[in-house]
Every structure is written in structure tokens, then in C-alpha cells.
Write a protein that holds these residues in place. Structure first.
Motif, PDB file in Angstrom:
ATOM      1  N   LEU A   2       2.416  -0.297  14.108  1.00 51.43           N
ATOM      2  CA  LEU A   2       2.814  -0.543  12.728  1.00 51.43           C
ATOM      3  C   LEU A   2       1.884   0.194  11.776  1.00 51.43           C
ATOM      4  N   LYS A   3       0.611   0.154  12.101  1.00 50.02           N
ATOM      5  CA  LYS A   3      -0.374   0.805  11.243  1.00 50.02           C
ATOM      6  C   LYS A   3      -0.163   2.326  11.222  1.00 50.02           C
ATOM      7  N   SER A   4       0.003   2.896  12.419  1.00 46.85           N
ATOM      8  CA  SER A   4       0.142   4.360  12.447  1.00 46.85           C
ATOM      9  C   SER A   4       1.475   4.800  11.851  1.00 46.85           C
ATOM     10  N   ASP A   5       2.539   4.033  12.096  1.00 45.97           N
ATOM     11  CA  ASP A   5       3.833   4.361  11.490  1.00 45.97           C
ATOM     12  C   ASP A   5       3.748   4.353   9.976  1.00 45.97           C
ATOM     13  N   CYS A   6       2.981   3.416   9.453  1.00 42.38           N
ATOM     14  CA  CYS A   6       2.807   3.315   7.999  1.00 42.38           C
ATOM     15  C   CYS A   6       2.062   4.536   7.482  1.00 42.38           C
ATOM     16  N   LYS A   7       0.951   4.825   8.155  1.00 42.98           N
ATOM     17  CA  LYS A   7       0.119   5.957   7.720  1.00 42.98           C
ATOM     18  C   LYS A   7       0.862   7.281   7.815  1.00 42.98           C
ATOM     19  N   ASN A   8       1.727   7.388   8.849  1.00 38.41           N
ATOM     20  CA  ASN A   8       2.466   8.630   9.067  1.00 38.41           C
ATOM     21  C   ASN A   8       3.685   8.778   8.171  1.00 38.41           C
ATOM     22  N   GLY A   9       3.945   7.704   7.428  1.00 37.94           N
ATOM     23  CA  GLY A   9       5.120   7.777   6.561  1.00 37.94           C
ATOM     24  C   GLY A   9       6.419   7.484   7.282  1.00 37.94           C
ATOM     25  N   LYS A  10       6.322   7.052   8.537  1.00 40.34           N
ATOM     26  CA  LYS A  10       7.549   6.724   9.264  1.00 40.34           C
ATOM     27  C   LYS A  10       8.176   5.435   8.737  1.00 40.34           C
ATOM     28  N   GLU A  14       7.365  10.622  -1.590  1.00 33.80           N
ATOM     29  CA  GLU A  14       5.901  10.630  -1.443  1.00 33.80           C
ATOM     30  C   GLU A  14       5.463   9.815  -0.227  1.00 33.80           C
ATOM     31  N   GLN A  15       6.132   8.676  -0.015  1.00 34.59           N
ATOM     32  CA  GLN A  15       5.808   7.818   1.133  1.00 34.59           C
ATOM     33  C   GLN A  15       5.985   8.609   2.431  1.00 34.59           C
ATOM     34  N   LYS A  16       7.115   9.322   2.543  1.00 36.21           N
ATOM     35  CA  LYS A  16       7.412  10.100   3.760  1.00 36.21           C
ATOM     36  C   LYS A  16       6.403  11.230   3.929  1.00 36.21           C
ATOM     37  N   GLY A  52       0.819  -1.219   0.000  1.00 37.78           N
ATOM     38  CA  GLY A  52       0.000   0.000   0.000  1.00 37.78           C
ATOM     39  C   GLY A  52       0.850   1.265   0.000  1.00 37.78           C
ATOM     40  N   GLY A  53       2.079   1.129  -0.495  1.00 40.44           N
ATOM     41  CA  GLY A  53       3.011   2.254  -0.459  1.00 40.44           C
ATOM     42  C   GLY A  53       2.854   3.228  -1.619  1.00 40.44           C
ATOM     43  N   GLN A  54       3.567   4.367  -1.494  1.00 40.10           N
ATOM     44  CA  GLN A  54       3.560   5.387  -2.547  1.00 40.10           C
ATOM     45  C   GLN A  54       4.621   5.042  -3.595  1.00 40.10           C
ATOM     46  N   GLY A  70       1.682   5.561   3.879  1.00 37.78           N
ATOM     47  CA  GLY A  70       1.170   4.422   3.103  1.00 37.78           C
ATOM     48  C   GLY A  70      -0.293   4.139   3.424  1.00 37.78           C
ATOM     49  N   ASN A  71      -0.848   3.159   2.738  1.00 33.97           N
ATOM     50  CA  ASN A  71      -2.251   2.786   2.965  1.00 33.97           C
ATOM     51  C   ASN A  71      -2.347   1.329   3.423  1.00 33.97           C
ATOM     52  N   PRO A  72      -2.315   1.096   4.730  1.00 34.62           N
ATOM     53  CA  PRO A  72      -2.318  -0.294   5.229  1.00 34.62           C
ATOM     54  C   PRO A  72      -3.597  -1.057   4.847  1.00 34.62           C
TER      55      PRO A  72
END
Lengths: 373, 373
Positions: free
Chosen positions: A326-334, A295-297, A288-290, A301-303
């Protein structure tokens, strides 16, 4: 939107879009409610990941099974497999959950390998389907089932007891009935028309073998549900309990849509894959990445559409706090996808390395598991 | 005239009026011609009563069986029985003839007891049909079959080998096909729909057990013929020879019309009847005599409609000269019915006394005959 097909022979379509609430309605089963899960937790002390994350989501009479257990009437577990060459992670889900139930309730398990069915519907010989069965016995044992409480049987080997029981069932099942349930056509062969009786038989096998009524609980994926409807109709006429079920959803494949498929090797992680192959499959999986790291940062991403996330969620990150992070880190671009995939690959490889060792050792203890006439 | 029905499940109507030439046409079989009988006589040296008197009257590929035999390729015999409580003289006809074939050709015999079929179509339990089967094993052995060359098997006991072979057959038989052949309805149970594969399986069993192609000859009454049509269609697809058949007519009951029936005890002579009962049944049988002794002496009797005469003709007077004399003596009024019946009763009692002794002794040698998985 493409039609999603769910039958015992075919599960097709974009499964991540499958509405499991609708499936419950369509199949006439019941949802696993919080109340019911609490009732279960009172016995087991904890809830398996597959229950907390909704992998098992539906049931028939599971509450009755718990009631019976609570008054001292132990159930037996029954599950099965249509043997084929390869077992993938998706197949392990009901088996791992079955192992958990076996441990928590200290109950016996009857495991059917339907080589007759595979022979009847596929372009395979009986020697081939039997050889698949023996291979699959190893796959099953590697799930750490208790040898003294697990009885595995292959239809063309454990035939005498099974056929007799199937006859009793078949006597109460008309062609009309199985046609309505399974959609049989006049061009279908008479073996597969009889086969539902063979798959229903193990529901009542524990009662036959123990010489007393034994409740039966079937953990299996929801596509097998059609078998249990006629099974439940027939049960009281033969003087048995209706079999109860607990249904799992499908693990999505690593590509877009569909359950993991043996016919599309890159979309599934097979339990016999080398660790290198597993790593490659995960690194190539749909995420679900950019498009770019920048762009990802920026956007994150979209988990929700990411298969890597789903594998963590359903199988490889049992810790509720960690999966949230993990979900929030993904969404935040971390979190970047390459890193996340590498993490999953490590976990899957670790799991498979252990599994493959157990599978190898299983060859020496097969006899302890095989049920004989 | 009432309709005569001939199917594997039902033989009904005034059988003495059954036109066997029409049946050959209807079933698409071939008549046993004089030429063919001569060909057989060259091998066997003589012709069995049942061949000389037309009890066996029709066949499929019996000439091919003889050709194969003449070039050194021995066949196997296959016949069977749907087990039930009682065996009557009519049942013995194919078995006695089978024994004769076994002796003359020195060949092996496979004998199937279809307890599964009886269970599926009758209001009986599997325990009951199994118990009938064990009883019928004695009835079969009492026909003096060779222990070292006779293999008797019960479907629910010899299931493993049989089911596997049935699966291979079933894969090639669609519901449409068995519906067309047997007239199955949607309300029929799925066990009986599968069953044709179980009855066809023994046609190919000798080839499986010997590991080479073995021609198969089935001596059985004509009502079983429907099974052998799909058997012959499937054979080449599985790489087996088509099974050959030789068909018998029905022995009429002692009352008017119908084959001997277990459901009408007075019309049939059961092999377990006491000799007193046998005598009574024969003395009460329908005959072709005149109402009074004087009329009998004046006008003579009518052997063509007389069941006593038929029993002499088909079973109890093998001497061709003597049967001719009996006929003319009857027609001329020399023979009175009471006397004639007494003569038959003596012969039948003699036969049955020996049979019943052999049946008793059979209990000690059952194991020599039973085929095991």
C-alpha cells in the motif's frame, strides 16, 4: 512549532510531530525493545499489530511481569476510562490490546470508570457522569473482553472497597507530592487533589480481593503515566508490588494534529457513528495526496503525512506485506486517494458494524461484568 | 500564661482559664442569650442543665432553627465522633444534650463516626479505627437515643452515599480555602485535605435522604466549629440550608487544666472504668480545699478552682438550690473535701452503673441504629 502538551487532563498539539523517544526520556519510562518483544513472543506465539507497529512503545517493569509469569505467578490487568458521552477509535486501542493480553495470558482484568474525576473537573453533574459510565460499560464490553475474567467498576458505585484502599494510599501521599506530579494549584478543589489515591487504588485491588500479592500490569496511553509514579512509590510502603505499565501512543485525529477529540466531531470516528457518517468523515479526512489526479499519478502521494495511511498502519491493515504494498503503491502514484479512502471506509464500516452489534448485545450481559462491594 | 489551643485536632492548655467570651469573638459565633433561651423554653417547657449552667454557650442560627420549628419545619440533628478506644464523661456532654433535644423536639439524629479521619491522622490501621467505631456505637446507644429516630454511620462503611455527597461539596472547596480554615501544610496527606468534605456531607444528608430541604442542627463542642464555616459557605451553592450549630464548652479534667484526655487516664473518667477506679480517681482529683481540716473549717474552700465542684455544677447536681447550698457550705467551711468527694463519687458511680448496663444491652440492638447504603 507549537508546544505539545501531554498530561492526564490535556493532550494537545500536532501529535503527528510528537517525538515518542523524547517522551520516554521525559517521563522516565523504558522503550519496548526488540529483545523484550521477543521474550513476549515466546509466550504469546505472535505479536499484536500494536506491538509490531509501535502503537505500544514504552513500559515500566513489563519485563518483570513476564519473568513473574514465566515462574507461574500470574498478573492482573488494570485499565480505565474517564467516562464521557462518546468513545472514539483512539479510545479502543488500549482496550483492544488489553483484550489481546487477557486472551494470551488468560488473566483477569479490572476496569475502572472514574466518574468522580470527570465530575470534579468538568461542568457535569454526578447523574451525568454516572450515565456516561453506564454507556461506557457497553463500549468496553463490546471489545469482547471475557465476562468471567473482567471486572468493571464505577468509582461512585464500587465506593466502599475503593475508598478504603484509597485512604491507605492517601496516608502516604502529601500535597507536595501530588502538586509536584500533577501541577496542582491552590485554587484546585480538594476532590481532585484526593483523586490520585482513587486512581491508584485499583493497582492493589487484585491483591486485596485475592488475599495474596498479585502483580499488576496497566495498559494505558502514555498521558496517564503520572498516576503510576506515586503508585510505584507508595506500593512497597503498603506491602504491594509496584504496578507495571505498558504505554500506547495516541491515534492521530482525521484532521491535522491533535488526538481524536470528542469536542471536534469531524476529527474522530465515534463508535456510535452511523456507517454513513463514518464514510463521510473518512472521505473528508486529511490525506497525503497531490492536488490533482495527474500530479498524483506523476509524483505519487506522501503516506508519511497521510492520516488514511496511518489508520491502515495502526489499525486496519494487519498484514505486513499488504501494508508495504500500500505504501509503495501510494508513493508510485499507482493508488489514488479517493480509492484508498473508500477501501479504508469499507474496512472501518465493517469493523464498526460488528462492534455496534456487540455493543447492542452487551446490554443483556452487563451484570456479568460489574464488580460489587 | 500558657497559650490555649482550640482546633479540631488539638485542645490544649489550662482550660479552666479559657475565656469563652473571647472564643465566641475569635470564632465569629453568637452567644446563647437569655432571650434565646426563653424562646427555646417556650417550646421545651424547661431548660436542660447544660443550658442553665452555660455548658452550651454559643451558636450559629439556633434562633433560625427555632423559627423554622415554630412554623412546622422540623430540623434534623447531626453530631459525630472521631472513634478512639475510650470515651470519657466529657464526650458524653454533647450526646446527652443531643438526646434531650431529640426527645423535646421529637426529631431524627444522624451520628457520624469518622474512622477515616482517625486513620489518616493517627498511627492506627483501618481495622483498629473500625473496631473503635463499633465500640463507640455502644457508647452512643447507651445515651438512650431513640432507636427509630437515630441513624449511626461509620465513614468507611456507609461510604457510597457519603462519598457522592462529599464530592459535590469538594467541588466547591479549594485547597486555599481548607488551608486557611484548618491550617493545612504541604506536608499534610491528601486524605486529610479531602476529609473536610466527608465531615461536612452529613449536614446535607437528611435533605438527600428525605428528598426535601431539612434544616440541620449540630450540637458539638466548639473545637469542631471550623468544619461548619466552609459547610455554611457551600450550602447555598448546592441548594441546601446552612447548617446551624450549638456549641459546648469542655469539661475540665480531674487534674489541673486541659480537657479530659484519653492519654492521661487519671485525669478522665472513662465510661468503661470500673466503679472502684472511678471512686479512686475522684478521691484523688484536684480540689479547692485547704491543706488541713482545721484550716478548711476556719477559712472555707474555694469552689471556683475546685474540679469536684465543677463536676457537680456541670453534671451531677441539677438542682439549682442544692448547688447553691453546696457552694456556700464549701465557702463557709461547713463542707470538708473528703466528704464532698465521696458524695460526688456516689453520684458518678450511680450514673455509670446505669450507663454500663445500658451499654451492655446496646450490643443486642445495634442493628436498629446503623444506617446502610
Amino acid at each position: 512549532m507549537k508546544k505539545i502538551i501531554v498530561t492526564p487532563w490535556e493532550v494537545k498539539g500536532e501529535l503527528e510531530k510528537l517525538d515518542y523517544t523524547k517522551l520516554i526520556k521525559k517521563f522516565g519510562t523504558k522503550p519496548l525493545t526488540q529483545d523484550l518483544l521477543e521474550k513476549l513472543k515466546k509466550i504469546t506465539g505472535e505479536l499484536h499489530l500494536f506491538l509490531r507497529r509501535g502503537v505500544f512503545f514504552s513500559h515500566r517493569d513489563f519485563d518483570w511481569i513476564l519473568d513473574k509469569y514465566n515462574v507461574g505467578e500470574k498478573f492482573c490487568l488494570y485499565t480505565g476510562r474517564g467516562p464521557s458521552g462518546v468513545v472514539h477509535l483512539g479510545h479502543l486501542i488500549p482496550w483492544m490490546f488489553t483484550k489481546w493480553l487477557q486472551d494470551k495470558f488468560d488473566v483477569e482484568l479490572y476496569f475502572q470508570l472514574t466518574d468522580d474525576e470527570k465530575f470534579l473537573v468538568k461542568d457535569l453533574s454526578l447523574d451525568q457522569t454516572l450515565s456516561f459510565s453506564f454507556n461506557n460499560v457497553l463500549d468496553i464490553i463490546a471489545c469482547e473482553l471475557a465476562p468471567e475474567k473482567t471486572h468493571i467498576f464505577i468509582d461512585t458505585q464500587y465506593t466502599k472497597t475503593l475508598y478504603k484502599l484509597a485512604l491507605r494510599i492517601a496516608k502516604h501521599l502529601t500535597f507536595s507530592t501530588v502538586k509536584a506530579v500533577f501541577g496542582f494549584k491552590p485554587s484546585d478543589n480538594i476532590g481532585i487533589i484526593f483523586f490520585p489515591a482513587m486512581q491508584i487504588a485499583p493497582c492493589f485491588l487484585p491483591s486485596i480481593l485475592k488475599g495474596k500479592l498479585v502483580p499488576c500490569l496497566i495498559p494505558a496511553s502514555i498521558d496517564q503515566d503520572p498516576y503510576w509514579r506515586p503508585a510505584r512509590d507508595v506500593a512497597p510502603r503498603l506491602g504491594f508490588y509496584k504496578p507495571a505499565q505498558i504505554h500506547s501512543r495516541f491515534l492521530p485525529g482525521l484532521g491535522r494534529g491533535g488526538k481524536m477529540s470528542a469536542s471536534e466531531p469531524e476529527t474522530a470516528i465515534f463508535v456510535t457513528d452511523s456507517l454513513e457518517v463514518v464514510e463521510r468523515k473518512i472521505l473528508n479526512a486529511f490525506d497525503g495526496g497531490q492536488p490533482t489526479l495527474r500530479e498524483q499519478k506523476e509524483k505519487g502521494g506522501n503516506p508519511d503525512i497521510c492520516l488514511i495511511y496511518q489508520y491502515f498502519y495502526f489499525l486496519f491493515e494487519p498484514n505486513d506485506k499488504k501494508i508495504e504494498n500500500l505504501k509503495s503503491d501510494c508513493k508510485n502514484g499507482k493508488l489514488v486517494c479517493g480509492e484508498c479512502k473508500q477501501k479504508l471506509a469499507t474496512k472501518v464500516k465493517e469493523f464498526l458494524a460488528g462492534y455496534q452489534q456487540r455493543r447492542e448485545k452487551a446490554k443483556n450481559i452487563v451484570d456479568k461484568f460489574i464488580l460489587k462491594d
